[in-house]
Design a protein around this motif. Structure first.
Motif, mmCIF file in Angstrom:
data_model
loop_
_atom_site.group_PDB
_atom_site.id
_atom_site.type_symbol
_atom_site.label_atom_id
_atom_site.label_comp_id
_atom_site.label_asym_id
_atom_site.label_seq_id
_atom_site.Cartn_x
_atom_site.Cartn_y
_atom_site.Cartn_z
ATOM 1 N N GLN A 150 0.831 -1.242 0.041
ATOM 2 C CA GLN A 150 0.019 0.014 -0.007
ATOM 3 C C GLN A 150 0.847 1.195 -0.153
ATOM 4 N N ILE A 151 2.076 1.283 0.905
ATOM 5 C CA ILE A 151 2.757 2.463 0.998
ATOM 6 C C ILE A 151 3.511 2.570 -0.477
ATOM 7 N N ALA A 152 3.952 1.542 -0.995
ATOM 8 C CA ALA A 152 4.581 1.665 -2.418
ATOM 9 C C ALA A 152 3.613 2.163 -3.638
ATOM 10 N N GLU A 153 2.236 1.731 -3.384
ATOM 11 C CA GLU A 153 1.409 2.097 -4.511
ATOM 12 C C GLU A 153 1.103 3.613 -4.281
ATOM 13 N N VAL A 154 0.830 4.183 -3.183
ATOM 14 C CA VAL A 154 0.625 5.573 -2.656
ATOM 15 C C VAL A 154 1.715 6.405 -3.141
ATOM 16 N N ILE A 155 3.113 6.072 -3.008
ATOM 17 C CA ILE A 155 4.011 6.681 -3.365
ATOM 18 C C ILE A 155 4.290 6.666 -5.024
ATOM 19 N N ARG A 156 3.963 5.647 -5.365
ATOM 20 C CA ARG A 156 3.975 5.379 -6.957
ATOM 21 C C ARG A 156 2.880 6.160 -7.679
ATOM 22 N N GLU A 157 1.833 6.262 -7.098
ATOM 23 C CA GLU A 157 0.498 6.751 -7.877
ATOM 24 C C GLU A 157 0.401 8.199 -7.669
ATOM 25 N N TYR A 158 0.395 8.583 -6.493
ATOM 26 C CA TYR A 158 0.472 9.933 -6.247
ATOM 27 C C TYR A 158 1.821 10.919 -6.305
ATOM 28 N N ILE A 171 10.721 2.195 4.600
ATOM 29 C CA ILE A 171 10.015 2.713 5.695
ATOM 30 C C ILE A 171 9.422 1.583 6.530
ATOM 31 N N VAL A 172 9.174 0.385 5.948
ATOM 32 C CA VAL A 172 8.677 -0.775 6.829
ATOM 33 C C VAL A 172 9.959 -1.161 7.721
ATOM 34 N N ALA A 173 11.062 -1.421 6.978
ATOM 35 C CA ALA A 173 12.259 -1.823 7.572
ATOM 36 C C ALA A 173 12.643 -1.060 8.984
ATOM 37 N N ARG A 174 12.677 0.423 8.690
ATOM 38 C CA ARG A 174 12.844 1.280 9.927
ATOM 39 C C ARG A 174 11.824 1.293 11.026
ATOM 40 N N ARG A 175 10.463 0.838 10.454
ATOM 41 C CA ARG A 175 9.312 0.627 11.428
ATOM 42 C C ARG A 175 9.680 -0.662 12.323
ATOM 43 N N GLN A 176 9.959 -1.638 11.593
ATOM 44 C CA GLN A 176 10.381 -2.875 12.298
ATOM 45 C C GLN A 176 11.587 -2.921 13.461
ATOM 46 N N GLU A 177 12.706 -2.203 12.778
ATOM 47 C CA GLU A 177 13.797 -2.188 13.376
ATOM 48 C C GLU A 177 13.836 -1.112 14.880
ATOM 49 N N ARG A 178 13.322 0.128 14.427
ATOM 50 C CA ARG A 178 13.164 1.199 15.528
ATOM 51 C C ARG A 178 11.852 1.952 15.829
ATOM 52 N N GLY A 179 10.859 1.457 15.366
ATOM 53 C CA GLY A 179 9.683 1.889 15.547
ATOM 54 C C GLY A 179 9.270 2.859 14.214
ATOM 55 N N PRO A 180 7.932 3.297 14.538
ATOM 56 C CA PRO A 180 7.495 4.123 13.219
ATOM 57 C C PRO A 180 8.171 5.459 13.094
#
Length: 311
Positions: A150-158, A171-180
């Protein structure tokens, strides 16, 4: 309130002139009409419209930003009223009641320059980006749970960003490693670390910030609804002027005007009378070199003007 942040109205005279140059009535009759500033912002267009109105004229403004509505309180004019809601609601106005309708899309300078609003990658602030800060979820809240695809689609489309997949993964890796991610500068730095090439003079985070802002505020859906509503509320000869600041907006406006500026034939009934066009395309206007020099944020602006037909 954001009095410390100023705003230079783009295509100020050109936009208001477009509304009042209709051949649908005399100058006196046009001055008596009802006009709509669908995106009040900081009121530059509204104030000039009011200066063109007679005592019988009316101006209705829309804006969902509480700060903009608060700023509108400085206009002490009985001919003026404002609604704190998105301009997709303009279709609720009485049918064929509007002589001129202006939409100045995008964000205002005070929204960009106020770090607390979270629109800019240049300033440290909460990753918010909501036009209406009283409702809905912020970008930071959405990114806490949004899925990679979903994140990728938003960045690509908009954002029309070719590195959308890589940015979403980061973004997802950062969220998993250190929080959002919670701040604008965190997001900007993450994108800069991910996107290794970019057009000269453009910050790597530009497209990603644009994408998240458009998505979280449903800006393109809002625009499409407002354009459809304009067909109902504009009176015969009424003018529509729309100022866009990026290709996604301008494409929607261009296609909308083109669609309704030609007779439509039903291929299933070739001998039936066509549906008569509802709009007449009039002009495409860009800021002058002098305006762009004085206000670099105007450089990408395009205004399209159309007129409601008698149909």
């Amino acid at each position: 309130m954001d009095a410390a942040w100023t705003h230079s109205t783009v295509l100020l005279n050109e936009a208001v002139d477009a509304l009042f140059n209709s051949d649908a009535g005399t100058p006196e009759a046009l001055a008596d009409g009802t006009y709509v500033d669908a995106t009040f912002g900081r009121g530059g267009h509204s104030r000039l419209i009011l200066s063109r109105l007679s005592p019988q004229g009316r101006l209705i403004a829309f804006d969902r930003d509480p700060d903009a509505v608060a700023q509108s309180g400085a206009i002490q004019d009985p001919r003026f009223s404002i609604r704190q809601e998105g301009f997709s609601h303009l279709g609720e106005l009485p049918r064929a009641s509007v002589a001129g309708l202006l939409m100045d899309l995008g964000v205002s300078s005070p929204q960009i320059d106020n770090p607390a609003r979270g629109f800019s990658f240049r300033f440290e602030g909460p990753l918010d980006m909501r036009m209406d800060t009283t409702r809905g979820e912020s970008v930071a809240q959405w990114l806490e749970t949004a899925e990679l695809n979903q994140i990728a689609e938003v960045i690509r489309e908009y954002g029309e960003e070719r590195f959308a997949g890589a940015i979403a993964k980061a973004i997802v890796a950062r969220r998993q490693e250190r929080g959002p991610i919670s701040t604008t500068t965190e997001l900007a730095q993450l994108v800069a670390d991910t996107v290794k090439t970019r057009e000269p003079g453009k910050d790597p985070a530009t497209r990603t910030f644009q994408a998240f802002r458009i998505f979280i505020n449903a800006e393109l859906e809002e625009l499409q609804q407002a354009l459809e509503g304009s067909l109902d509320v504009l009176q015969a000869g009424g003018r529509l002027a729309v100022i866009s600041f990026h290709s996604l907006e301008d494409r929607i406006v261009k296609q909308f005007i083109a669609k309704h500026s030609r007779d439509e034939y039903d291929r299933r009934a070739p001998f039936a009378a066509p549906k008569v066009m509802k709009l007449k395309a009039l002009d495409r206007i860009k800021p002058s070199a002098a305006e762009v020099t004085g206000n670099p944020r105007a450089r990408s602006a395009i205004m399209r003007v159309a007129q409601r037909t008698d149909a």
